[in-house]
Motif scaffolding. Structure first.
Motif, PDB file in Angstrom:
ATOM      1  N   GLY A 186       0.817  -1.192   0.000  1.00 34.01           N
ATOM      2  CA  GLY A 186       0.000   0.000   0.000  1.00 34.01           C
ATOM      3  C   GLY A 186       0.858   1.252   0.000  1.00 34.01           C
ATOM      4  N   PRO A 187       0.242   2.401  -0.175  1.00 34.59           N
ATOM      5  CA  PRO A 187       0.989   3.667  -0.202  1.00 34.59           C
ATOM      6  C   PRO A 187       1.567   3.978   1.174  1.00 34.59           C
ATOM      7  N   PRO A 188       2.546   4.881   1.244  1.00 34.65           N
ATOM      8  CA  PRO A 188       3.129   5.236   2.536  1.00 34.65           C
ATOM      9  C   PRO A 188       2.063   5.745   3.497  1.00 34.65           C
ATOM     10  N   GLY A 189       2.205   5.340   4.751  1.00 37.95           N
ATOM     11  CA  GLY A 189       1.244   5.724   5.769  1.00 37.95           C
ATOM     12  C   GLY A 189       0.105   4.749   5.931  1.00 37.95           C
ATOM     13  N   SER A 190      -0.021   3.787   5.005  1.00 37.53           N
ATOM     14  CA  SER A 190      -1.100   2.798   5.082  1.00 37.53           C
ATOM     15  C   SER A 190      -0.611   1.560   5.815  1.00 37.53           C
ATOM     16  N   PRO A 191      -1.536   0.694   6.247  1.00 41.98           N
ATOM     17  CA  PRO A 191      -1.115  -0.543   6.938  1.00 41.98           C
ATOM     18  C   PRO A 191      -0.257  -1.454   6.066  1.00 41.98           C
ATOM     19  N   GLU A 192      -0.362  -1.324   4.744  1.00 35.93           N
ATOM     20  CA  GLU A 192       0.384  -2.196   3.841  1.00 35.93           C
ATOM     21  C   GLU A 192       1.632  -1.509   3.269  1.00 35.93           C
ATOM     22  N   GLU A 193       2.115  -0.455   3.946  1.00 30.48           N
ATOM     23  CA  GLU A 193       3.208   0.335   3.372  1.00 30.48           C
ATOM     24  C   GLU A 193       4.512  -0.448   3.244  1.00 30.48           C
ATOM     25  N   ASP A 194       4.655  -1.546   3.991  1.00 33.12           N
ATOM     26  CA  ASP A 194       5.887  -2.319   3.913  1.00 33.12           C
ATOM     27  C   ASP A 194       5.942  -3.219   2.691  1.00 33.12           C
TER      28      ASP A 194
END
Length: 887
Positions: A186-194
């Motif tokens: 996911g995009p930066p700042g989202s739960p999937e950012e990694d």
């Protein structure tokens, strides 16, 4: 336009056209930041420009900066080869403004470069800004036309850069590329950012504040710009790849590795090829910048990088050195952009080849050292973790090889102990080096080392020299001057004073100028080769920058030299007399004496010590020259030099040889050869004489030998001679007859003591009358009871007296209570054979013990013994036994 070299040149040409000075990459060893081990970002070479300490003839710049992250806070070493974007070496593209343009120009320059020059699809880009940076948010909308949902506000420190707890700082703006929804993330700042879908390609730092204190932040008068774009990441993007190792540069290096090993890179050995490609870059560039493999500091990190790659080469089946064969491919790929690779190609190639040869020999040497360290271990035993770590840390012998080598003998390894030792080493390394540059965590000695370099030691050849005061330290802080009466630590550019190490104590002496004098009480090595003179100013004032004269205390140094050389001779003599298992485990070389600990499982006899002493003195009498050579560790050991287990050695070591063997395998050959950095006599005869004072135990399997040499040995012998003469006079015999006379007196004393003991026993049992006096024997319940309290009789004699008592009464029970001088009591009860069925001596003696304040007791039914703390109750104890008989 997608090749690495083209991308790099396009970036630099773009900023050159936009008025920037294209500045060459700075070396990987920072010249202006002692808090860094290696240059790890483009701004490092401009750090002093940003802080105002340095002025440059330009106000804007662009660089392609070579970086290494393999130590300290930013350490990517263990991840390299197993992820898509981790490297130990990488290139950071960056543009900088030193009080010139600011946010608007920086954003415009970045956006135009990415979307126009590089042709990256703007629809796949999004940016982050610090959550309070409304200015940057608005500029991205204005310049790039990004919608609000593609400008993400981040409230964490990820989007706020600071040079340290204080100093320049400011918000960041990061540019991300969306690789598509077919990749998780996911995009930066989202739960999937990694996840790997959105990848950061460029970070713009808006340096607009100064952090004055933890609480106070003010605007900078001249805001600045610092940016960083990973070349490998943007190359992967432009080449349509999602993995940095698939770009043209790495494909070339990995292809060369495949050709050299015959192992394809798309199988289970993919990680090994990647490790070799990445580590080849790090190794080559570090060597080109003057770092050579060693066991300390930067050289140690380089060695780790090289040996990690070489281990993977071995896993690929390479039986000969591999990395140096791949160097031409690296030079071909990167030599044009970095001409230092071309200039240093021969050095890099030779260093890689020699280090890989050394590493292969490490396997053989490590197995030999491991065998020595486990001679006393057997099936089911455990090698201590400290030793396993020393094999790894000192000799580069991996833990897994140690485990494999011991598995056949069913010996384990204390993994937790190994881990603890490694953590201590890491903690020490962290205390010595700060990898981030965020905060000056170096000790003052490492700051001085990075500022002035290591102290040049002149003391092998001279005891006097001139130098310049580089630093004066008082109470842990550098000061500009020291006045009379002050205790300080002095660092000079060169010194004849030996810094304590290898067991040899540091030198003392004088430091002086035309107007000041200092008495040096000790010299220590600090940091990486900084010699620190602990001194008191006795006259005048010493100032930083003063030219000084240095003079070592000659007599003390001479005694130290003699004692240090004597340890070498005694060490070899002990090995000859006791066996090759003997190895030094520690030492102290002091001016008045010497001591050293050696591995040996049992006490040494007086005869063995005498032979050792005689052998050492025989070499001293040769008055043979003591020679010193500088050699590689491998060559030194090949010539028979002894390397002390647990000691760390650099690639170049001092090899000290002395004496010529007289008998056995040493006949006609150098007697003692050791790796040693200490100071020594010029000829063995300078030692004069060595006298062993004795030996003792200091731990399991370790013995300590103490000795004196030269004047101290002669003084010791003279004092012993005076004692013998005084003793002879007291005994009224010749000195030669003292031993015989003393032995005669000892025999006479033994006889007298025996006669006295016999007399005491007779008196104790009634003056020698059979069975003791009549009043001692009572009749209780129809049986005879002999009970007696005895003074001054040894507890060990009670049983024999009880036997005599039994013989005297024929049938009955004997109870004897012996009372010692300190008031404690021992009790013995004896029962004649005919009464054993009725009474147990064990039960009766426990009755006596209880009356004496004791507990328990034991023995046989016919004879038992116990004790108690209260001898004053001996009568009560006898009465208690008598009562038990009548019960």
């Amino acid at each position: 336009m997608s090749g690495v070299n083209e991308i790099r040149s396009t970036f630099l040409d773009y900023f050159r056209k936009n008025g920037h000075e294209v500045v060459s990459s700075s070396p990987l060893v920072p010249r202006n930041d002692p808090t860094l081990m290696f240059t790890n970002a483009g701004m490092v070479q401009f750090k002093n420009v940003f802080t105002g300490l340095e002025k440059r003839p330009y106000s804007t710049a662009a660089t392609a900066q070579k970086c290494v992250r393999a130590g300290g806070k930013h350490n990517d070493l263990d991840n390299v080869g197993y992820t898509a974007r981790h490297h130990t070496f990488f290139e950071m593209l960056g543009n900088f403004s030193f009080g010139d343009y600011f946010k608007e120009n920086a954003i415009e320059l970045a956006w135009n470069l990415i979307t126009k020059e590089f042709g990256i699809d703007a629809k796949r880009l999004l940016v982050t800004v610090y959550h309070t940076d409304d200015e940057a948010f608005g500029l991205w909308k204005k310049i790039a036309g990004l919608t609000d949902d593609r400008i993400i506000r981040i409230a964490t420190s990820d989007n706020f850069w600071a040079m340290g707890d204080t100093g320049p700082c400011g918000p960041c703006s990061e540019i991300f590329y969306d690789h598509g929804d077919h990749i998780w993330g996911g995009p930066p700042g989202s739960p999937e950012e990694d996840g790997d879908r959105f990848i950061e390609i460029w970070n713009l730092v808006f340096m607009q504040y100064e952090q004055v204190t933890k609480e106070e932040r003010v605007d900078l008068p001249r805001p600045s710009i610092d940016t960083g774009m990973g070349l490998e990441r943007v190359a992967a993007l432009l080449q349509g790849k999602h993995d940095n190792y698939d770009i043209d540069l790495f494909r070339a290096l990995i292809s060369a590795s495949e050709d050299a090993t015959g192992i394809k890179a798309d199988g289970e050995r993919r990680a090994s090829h990647r490790v070799i490609a990445d580590h080849l870059r790090s190794s080559a560039f570090l060597i080109a910048d003057g770092v050579l493999p060693s066991n300390e500091g930067r050289g140690y990190v380089l060695r780790r990088i090289m040996r990690r790659a070489m281990r993977h080469a071995e896993l690929l089946g390479a039986r000969e050195p591999l990395m140096w064969k791949l160097l031409p491919t690296l030079v071909q790929q990167m030599g044009r952009a970095y001409p230092e690779l071309v200039r240093a190609e021969a050095l890099i190639s030779e260093t890689l080849r020699l280090e890989e040869n050394r590493f292969r020999k490490t396997l053989e040497r490590g197995l030999s050292l491991l065998s020595d360290a486990t001679t006393t271990l057997g099936k089911g035993d455990m090698l201590d973790g400290e030793t396993a770590f020393k094999l790894y840390d000192t000799y580069g012998f991996p833990l897994d090889l140690t485990q494999d080598a011991l598995r056949a003998r069913e010996i384990g390894v204390d993994i937790s102990g190994f881990t603890d030792a490694m953590e201590r080493q890491k903690a020490e390394a962290r205390s010595h080096w700060a990898g981030s540059g965020d905060k000056a965590t170096e000790t003052i000695w490492f700051e001085l080392k990075d500022k002035f370099g290591a102290t040049e030691f002149l003391g092998y050849d001279t005891e006097t020299a001139e130098g310049v005061v580089q630093a004066i330290v008082r109470d842990g802080k550098a000061v500009e001057a020291a006045a009379a009466g002050e205790h300080v630590q002095i660092v000079v550019n060169q010194t004849p004073f030996y810094g304590e190490s290898g067991g040899q104590m540091g030198d003392t002496g004088l430091i002086s100028t035309d107007y000041s004098k200092l008495q040096v009480a000790d010299t220590q090595k600090k940091g990486e080769g900084v010699f620190v003179h602990s001194a008191v100013v006795t006259e005048g004032t010493l100032k930083q920058g003063d030219a000084v004269q240095l003079a070592v205390d000659h007599q003390r140094r001479s005694r130290l030299r003699s004692n240090h050389s004597a340890t070498h001779l005694l060490h070899e003599a002990l090995r000859e007399v006791l066996g090759s298992h003997v190895a030094q485990k520690g030492s102290l070389v002091a001016p008045e004496r010497l001591r050293f600990d050696v591995s040996h499982p049992k006490p040494m006899s007086a005869e063995e010590l005498q032979v050792v002493e005689d052998m050492a003195n025989a070499i001293i009498l040769q008055n043979a020259p003591v020679t010193t050579r500088l050699m590689s560790v491998d060559d030194a050991i090949a010539e028979g030099a002894m390397a002390l287990f647990g000691e760390k050695y650099g690639d170049e070591v001092r090899v000290v040889s002395m004496g010529t063997g007289i008998e056995g395998q040493k006949t006609g050959k150098p007697y003692s050869i050791e790796l040693c950095g200490g100071t020594h006599v010029h000829a063995t005869g300078d030692i004069g004489l060595v006298r062993i004072l004795g030996e003792s135990a200091v731990g399991a399997g370790v013995r300590r030998v103490e000795a004196v040499t030269g004047d101290a040995a002669r003084t010791y012998l003279a004092e012993q001679d005076e004692r013998i003469k005084a003793l002879a006079g007291a005994l009224k015999v010749q000195p030669a007859d003292v031993v015989a006379r003393v032995e005669s007196l000892v025999d006479e004393r033994r006889k007298l003591e025996k006669e006295l003991a016999d007399a005491k026993r007779r008196l104790a049992m009634g003056g020698g009358r059979q069975g003791g006096s009549a009043e001692d024997v009572k009749e209780i319940a129809g049986l005879k009871f002999l009970g007696k309290a005895l003074q001054g009789i040894d507890a060990k004699d009670l049983k024999s007296l009880a036997d005599e008592g039994k013989a005297s009464i024929g049938s009955g029970v004997v109870t004897l209570i012996g009372v010692s001088e300190d008031g404690k009591a021992s009790a013995v009860v004896a029962v004649t054979d005919d009464l054993v069925g009725r009474f147990s001596a064990v039960d009766l003696v426990r009755v006596a013990s209880a009356a004496l304040g004791g507990k328990g007791g034991g023995g046989r039914p016919d004879m038992a013994q116990a004790g108690g703390p209260d001898g004053a109750k001996a009568g009560e104890a006898l009465d208690a036994v008598a009562a038990a008989l009548g019960a």
